[in-house]
Design a protein around this motif. Sequence first.
Motif, PDB file in Angstrom:
ATOM      1  N   SER A 268       0.835  -1.214   0.000  1.00 32.80           N
ATOM      2  CA  SER A 268       0.000   0.000   0.000  1.00 32.80           C
ATOM      3  C   SER A 268       0.866   1.260   0.000  1.00 32.80           C
ATOM      4  CB  SER A 268      -0.934   0.006   1.225  1.00 32.80           C
ATOM      5  OG  SER A 268      -1.789  -1.113   1.215  1.00 32.80           O
ATOM      6  N   TRP A 269       1.940   1.227  -0.758  1.00 27.35           N
ATOM      7  CA  TRP A 269       2.827   2.379  -0.853  1.00 27.35           C
ATOM      8  C   TRP A 269       2.177   3.414  -1.779  1.00 27.35           C
ATOM      9  CZ3 TRP A 269       6.866   3.748   1.969  1.00 27.35           C
ATOM     10  CH2 TRP A 269       7.722   4.731   1.501  1.00 27.35           C
ATOM     11  N   PRO A 270       2.121   4.679  -1.372  1.00 23.42           N
ATOM     12  CA  PRO A 270       1.355   5.679  -2.147  1.00 23.42           C
ATOM     13  C   PRO A 270       2.103   6.198  -3.373  1.00 23.42           C
ATOM     14  CG  PRO A 270       2.339   6.718  -0.242  1.00 23.42           C
ATOM     15  CD  PRO A 270       2.663   5.253  -0.120  1.00 23.42           C
ATOM     16  N   GLY A 271       2.561   5.290  -4.219  1.00 20.47           N
ATOM     17  CA  GLY A 271       3.247   5.685  -5.450  1.00 20.47           C
ATOM     18  C   GLY A 271       2.300   5.677  -6.624  1.00 20.47           C
ATOM     19  N   ILE A 272       2.867   5.442  -7.793  1.00 23.08           N
ATOM     20  CA  ILE A 272       2.061   5.498  -9.013  1.00 23.08           C
ATOM     21  C   ILE A 272       1.414   4.160  -9.341  1.00 23.08           C
ATOM     22  CG2 ILE A 272       3.481   7.343  -9.989  1.00 23.08           C
ATOM     23  CD1 ILE A 272       4.850   5.236 -11.713  1.00 23.08           C
ATOM     24  N   ALA A 273       1.668   3.125  -8.532  1.00 27.65           N
ATOM     25  CA  ALA A 273       1.104   1.801  -8.827  1.00 27.65           C
ATOM     26  C   ALA A 273      -0.417   1.829  -8.824  1.00 27.65           C
ATOM     27  CB  ALA A 273       1.621   0.770  -7.836  1.00 27.65           C
ATOM     28  N   ALA A 274      -0.983   2.377  -7.750  1.00 28.34           N
ATOM     29  CA  ALA A 274      -2.448   2.403  -7.657  1.00 28.34           C
ATOM     30  C   ALA A 274      -3.041   3.213  -8.801  1.00 28.34           C
ATOM     31  CB  ALA A 274      -2.878   2.986  -6.311  1.00 28.34           C
ATOM     32  N   ALA A 275      -2.390   4.315  -9.156  1.00 23.46           N
ATOM     33  CA  ALA A 275      -2.882   5.133 -10.262  1.00 23.46           C
ATOM     34  C   ALA A 275      -2.792   4.376 -11.582  1.00 23.46           C
ATOM     35  CB  ALA A 275      -2.082   6.433 -10.343  1.00 23.46           C
ATOM     36  N   THR A 276      -1.718   3.593 -11.760  1.00 24.99           N
ATOM     37  CA  THR A 276      -1.552   2.828 -12.997  1.00 24.99           C
ATOM     38  C   THR A 276      -2.634   1.759 -13.126  1.00 24.99           C
ATOM     39  OG1 THR A 276       0.837   3.189 -12.923  1.00 24.99           O
ATOM     40  CG2 THR A 276       0.043   1.405 -14.322  1.00 24.99           C
ATOM     41  N   VAL A 277      -2.864   1.038 -12.043  1.00 25.65           N
ATOM     42  CA  VAL A 277      -3.881  -0.018 -12.066  1.00 25.65           C
ATOM     43  C   VAL A 277      -5.262   0.573 -12.307  1.00 25.65           C
ATOM     44  CG1 VAL A 277      -5.006  -1.806 -10.697  1.00 25.65           C
ATOM     45  CG2 VAL A 277      -2.531  -1.549 -10.597  1.00 25.65           C
ATOM     46  N   GLU A 278      -5.557   1.665 -11.618  1.00 26.09           N
ATOM     47  CA  GLU A 278      -6.884   2.276 -11.766  1.00 26.09           C
ATOM     48  C   GLU A 278      -7.060   2.854 -13.164  1.00 26.09           C
ATOM     49  OE1 GLU A 278      -9.871   5.070  -9.103  1.00 26.09           O
ATOM     50  OE2 GLU A 278      -7.785   4.766  -8.511  1.00 26.09           O
ATOM     51  N   ALA A 279      -5.995   3.437 -13.717  1.00 25.18           N
ATOM     52  CA  ALA A 279      -6.074   3.987 -15.069  1.00 25.18           C
ATOM     53  C   ALA A 279      -6.298   2.889 -16.093  1.00 25.18           C
ATOM     54  CB  ALA A 279      -4.803   4.759 -15.395  1.00 25.18           C
ATOM     55  N   ALA A 280      -5.647   1.726 -15.883  1.00 24.25           N
ATOM     56  CA  ALA A 280      -5.779   0.626 -16.839  1.00 24.25           C
ATOM     57  C   ALA A 280      -7.171   0.008 -16.785  1.00 24.25           C
ATOM     58  CB  ALA A 280      -4.718  -0.431 -16.564  1.00 24.25           C
ATOM     59  N   THR A 281      -7.671  -0.234 -15.585  1.00 24.37           N
ATOM     60  CA  THR A 281      -8.975  -0.890 -15.452  1.00 24.37           C
ATOM     61  C   THR A 281     -10.125   0.051 -15.808  1.00 24.37           C
ATOM     62  OG1 THR A 281      -9.001  -0.330 -13.095  1.00 24.37           O
ATOM     63  CG2 THR A 281      -8.162  -2.505 -13.708  1.00 24.37           C
ATOM     64  N   SER A 282      -9.894   1.355 -15.693  1.00 25.14           N
ATOM     65  CA  SER A 282     -10.949   2.322 -15.998  1.00 25.14           C
ATOM     66  C   SER A 282     -10.800   2.921 -17.386  1.00 25.14           C
ATOM     67  CB  SER A 282     -10.935   3.460 -14.962  1.00 25.14           C
ATOM     68  OG  SER A 282     -11.079   2.950 -13.657  1.00 25.14           O
ATOM     69  N   VAL A 283      -9.781   2.484 -18.133  1.00 21.32           N
ATOM     70  CA  VAL A 283      -9.502   3.010 -19.469  1.00 21.32           C
ATOM     71  C   VAL A 283      -9.444   4.537 -19.424  1.00 21.32           C
ATOM     72  CG1 VAL A 283      -9.990   2.659 -21.912  1.00 21.32           C
ATOM     73  CG2 VAL A 283     -10.931   1.083 -20.261  1.00 21.32           C
ATOM     74  N   ASP A 284      -8.687   5.042 -18.472  1.00 25.24           N
ATOM     75  CA  ASP A 284      -8.497   6.484 -18.315  1.00 25.24           C
ATOM     76  C   ASP A 284      -7.398   6.908 -19.292  1.00 25.24           C
ATOM     77  OD1 ASP A 284      -8.160   9.076 -17.501  1.00 25.24           O
ATOM     78  OD2 ASP A 284      -8.308   8.617 -15.361  1.00 25.24           O
ATOM     79  N   PHE A 285      -7.796   7.304 -20.509  1.00 31.05           N
ATOM     80  CA  PHE A 285      -6.847   7.567 -21.590  1.00 31.05           C
ATOM     81  C   PHE A 285      -5.735   8.544 -21.190  1.00 31.05           C
ATOM     82  CE2 PHE A 285     -10.508   6.019 -24.019  1.00 31.05           C
ATOM     83  CZ  PHE A 285      -9.900   5.157 -24.889  1.00 31.05           C
ATOM     84  N   PRO A 286      -6.033   9.736 -20.695  1.00 32.05           N
ATOM     85  CA  PRO A 286      -4.965  10.698 -20.401  1.00 32.05           C
ATOM     86  C   PRO A 286      -3.982  10.201 -19.344  1.00 32.05           C
ATOM     87  CG  PRO A 286      -7.082  11.800 -20.497  1.00 32.05           C
ATOM     88  CD  PRO A 286      -7.361  10.331 -20.485  1.00 32.05           C
ATOM     89  N   LEU A 287      -4.506   9.655 -18.247  1.00 29.97           N
ATOM     90  CA  LEU A 287      -3.633   9.200 -17.175  1.00 29.97           C
ATOM     91  C   LEU A 287      -2.819   7.990 -17.608  1.00 29.97           C
ATOM     92  CD1 LEU A 287      -2.659   9.434 -14.287  1.00 29.97           C
ATOM     93  CD2 LEU A 287      -4.646   8.114 -13.543  1.00 29.97           C
ATOM     94  N   LEU A 288      -3.453   7.054 -18.312  1.00 31.09           N
ATOM     95  CA  LEU A 288      -2.759   5.857 -18.757  1.00 31.09           C
ATOM     96  C   LEU A 288      -1.645   6.211 -19.738  1.00 31.09           C
ATOM     97  CD1 LEU A 288      -2.746   2.776 -18.544  1.00 31.09           C
ATOM     98  CD2 LEU A 288      -4.329   2.701 -20.459  1.00 31.09           C
ATOM     99  N   ALA A 289      -1.911   7.115 -20.660  1.00 31.27           N
ATOM    100  CA  ALA A 289      -0.891   7.517 -21.634  1.00 31.27           C
ATOM    101  C   ALA A 289       0.258   8.236 -20.957  1.00 31.27           C
ATOM    102  CB  ALA A 289      -1.521   8.409 -22.701  1.00 31.27           C
ATOM    103  N   ALA A 290      -0.025   9.097 -19.989  1.00 26.65           N
ATOM    104  CA  ALA A 290       1.036   9.835 -19.306  1.00 26.65           C
ATOM    105  C   ALA A 290       1.931   8.899 -18.495  1.00 26.65           C
ATOM    106  CB  ALA A 290       0.426  10.895 -18.398  1.00 26.65           C
ATOM    107  N   LEU A 291       1.331   7.954 -17.781  1.00 28.59           N
ATOM    108  CA  LEU A 291       2.120   7.017 -16.978  1.00 28.59           C
ATOM    109  C   LEU A 291       2.964   6.108 -17.862  1.00 28.59           C
ATOM    110  CD1 LEU A 291      -0.526   6.036 -14.262  1.00 28.59           C
ATOM    111  CD2 LEU A 291       1.470   7.514 -13.972  1.00 28.59           C
TER     112      LEU A 291
END
Length: 321
Positions: A268-291
């Motif tokens: 549960s380290w507050p890095g970019i992992a959670a954001a990456t997983v959430e962006a991938a599963t939610s098809v968050d185009f801008p966040l996924l492309a930036a990461l």
Amino acid sequence: MARMAGRRALFAVPVLLAVTFGVFAAAALSPFDPVRAYAGTAGLTASQENLDQIRANLGADRPVTALWWDWLTSAATGDFGASAVMRRPVADVIAERLGWSVLLAGTAFVIAVLLGTVLGVLAARRPGGLVDRTATAAAYTLEAAPAFWLGLLAVWFFAVHLGVLPAGGLTDPGADAVTAGQVARHLVLPAGVLALTQLPWFHLYARQGVADALAEDPVRGARARGLRERTVLCGHALRSGMLPMLTLIGSRIPEVITGALLVETVFSWPGIAAATVEAATSVDFPLLAALTTLATAAVLAGNLLADLLYGLADPRAGFDG
């Protein structure tokens, strides 16, 4: 060096363009619906008309090429768009989390390089000895162990069984502020686990490189001149044997990034992992492309750094790559 860096920078441009377009294309083919992810639980009962309206408002009904081009032109000016699922600018999401990921990956990488090098040199001094057999056997074992399994094992042993280290997070529960002491304690397990996933490679490379260097004529000549063993090892064999390690540094960066994502999730380290997983599963185009662009740039920069270090350590190699 400047010419090499310039050539690599020019080469990175089409690579990043291809990667970002691939992200948008793969996300468009994904079975996940970004509109339902954006709507959350309300999307379960929303009518198709409302979902279509949300899709139009988000621009998710546009062609992939249009979405990619709009994001690309905005990113060129420093605007990476807004994360639909997190309701925040992408730049803010990355800025908030990137530092913690860099701290974790950087600490683990330094530990892996230093400890792996020391164990490799000690093993190369006496091939077949106790240190060599023990360290090499442990390296091959760790090489086959998944990062998430090592993380869960570390949590069970150090946090649950012994109770000497926190199981995860960045600070203690109920803490009012983030202090260096708490961060250091919470960093021990995730950084240690991530370092263990990379240590075998540096140990094996250092062991083989130093062992080969000890058998070379210049090292034998240094011993014949009566130089002390420590001088022969550190001043001759180590410098020659460590050259392959420099190329390894760049090639391990993708593995460090992948391992950091898994380790951050386990602890549960507050890095970019959670954001990456959430962006991938939610098809968050801008966040996924930036990461993804950030990870690709880190890999390219790591490879360039390795080549520059190799050229500086061995001038015969030059900077023609």
